[in-house]
Design a protein around this motif. Structure first.
Motif, PDB file in Angstrom:
ATOM      1  N   ARG A  20       2.458   1.745  -3.184  1.00  0.00           N
ATOM      2  CA  ARG A  20       1.356   2.335  -4.591  1.00  0.00           C
ATOM      3  C   ARG A  20       0.866   3.702  -4.437  1.00  0.00           C
ATOM      4  O   ARG A  20       1.097   3.889  -5.317  1.00  0.00           O
ATOM      5  N   SER A  33      -3.578  -7.524  -4.445  1.00  0.00           N
ATOM      6  CA  SER A  33      -4.959  -8.282  -4.485  1.00  0.00           C
ATOM      7  C   SER A  33      -4.549  -9.948  -3.884  1.00  0.00           C
ATOM      8  O   SER A  33      -5.629 -11.159  -3.309  1.00  0.00           O
ATOM      9  N   GLU A  73       0.098  -3.544  -7.025  1.00  0.00           N
ATOM     10  CA  GLU A  73      -1.527  -3.892  -6.737  1.00  0.00           C
ATOM     11  C   GLU A  73      -1.644  -5.759  -6.611  1.00  0.00           C
ATOM     12  O   GLU A  73      -2.854  -5.844  -6.122  1.00  0.00           O
ATOM     13  N   ASP A  74      -0.880  -6.044  -7.104  1.00  0.00           N
ATOM     14  CA  ASP A  74      -0.353  -7.589  -8.184  1.00  0.00           C
ATOM     15  C   ASP A  74      -0.409  -8.138  -5.638  1.00  0.00           C
ATOM     16  O   ASP A  74      -0.804  -9.476  -6.038  1.00  0.00           O
ATOM     17  N   LYS A 134       4.401   0.184  -8.589  1.00  0.00           N
ATOM     18  CA  LYS A 134       3.542   0.095  -8.247  1.00  0.00           C
ATOM     19  C   LYS A 134       2.210  -0.752  -8.473  1.00  0.00           C
ATOM     20  O   LYS A 134       1.743  -1.061  -7.709  1.00  0.00           O
ATOM     21  N   SER A 135       1.970  -0.986 -10.168  1.00  0.00           N
ATOM     22  CA  SER A 135       1.240  -2.530 -10.613  1.00  0.00           C
ATOM     23  C   SER A 135       1.977  -3.381  -9.658  1.00  0.00           C
ATOM     24  O   SER A 135       0.496  -4.132  -9.516  1.00  0.00           O
ATOM     25  N   GLN A 179       0.270  -1.268  -0.162  1.00  0.00           N
ATOM     26  CA  GLN A 179      -0.309  -0.522  -0.026  1.00  0.00           C
ATOM     27  C   GLN A 179       0.767   1.141   0.090  1.00  0.00           C
ATOM     28  O   GLN A 179       0.436   2.135  -0.548  1.00  0.00           O
TER      29      GLN A 179
END
Length: 77
Positions: free
Chosen positions: A42, A59, A55-56, A51-52, A39
């Motif tokens: 990100r 998730s 996110e992965d 940042k990508s 977090q």
């Protein structure tokens, strides 16, 4: 927050349900730490690739925490 080696040490000598219960508990904490870091990444990372990846991580680790919490419920841990 426990170090990784502390988490590993907490598993030593355990087997069966005792191992499983401790493993799940430690993994939830470990995954939550990864989510917390992701977090921050990100929001603060300079590269879009990080940042990508963040996110992965959020998730995937959230899904795994949910699965482990369900096991805790199912197995009365």
């Amino acid at each position: 927050s426990m170090t990784m080696s502390g988490m590993v040490d907490s598993l030593k000598g355990k087997t069966g349900d005792d191992f499983d219960k401790t493993f799940i508990s430690e993994m939830i904490d470990h995954h939550q730490g990864a989510i917390d870091m992701a977090q921050l990444a990100r929001k603060n990372a300079g590269h879009d690739e990080i940042k990508s990846m963040a996110e992965d991580i959020i998730s995937a680790q959230t899904k795994e925490i949910d699965q482990m919490r369900q096991w805790q419920k199912d197995w009365n841990y």
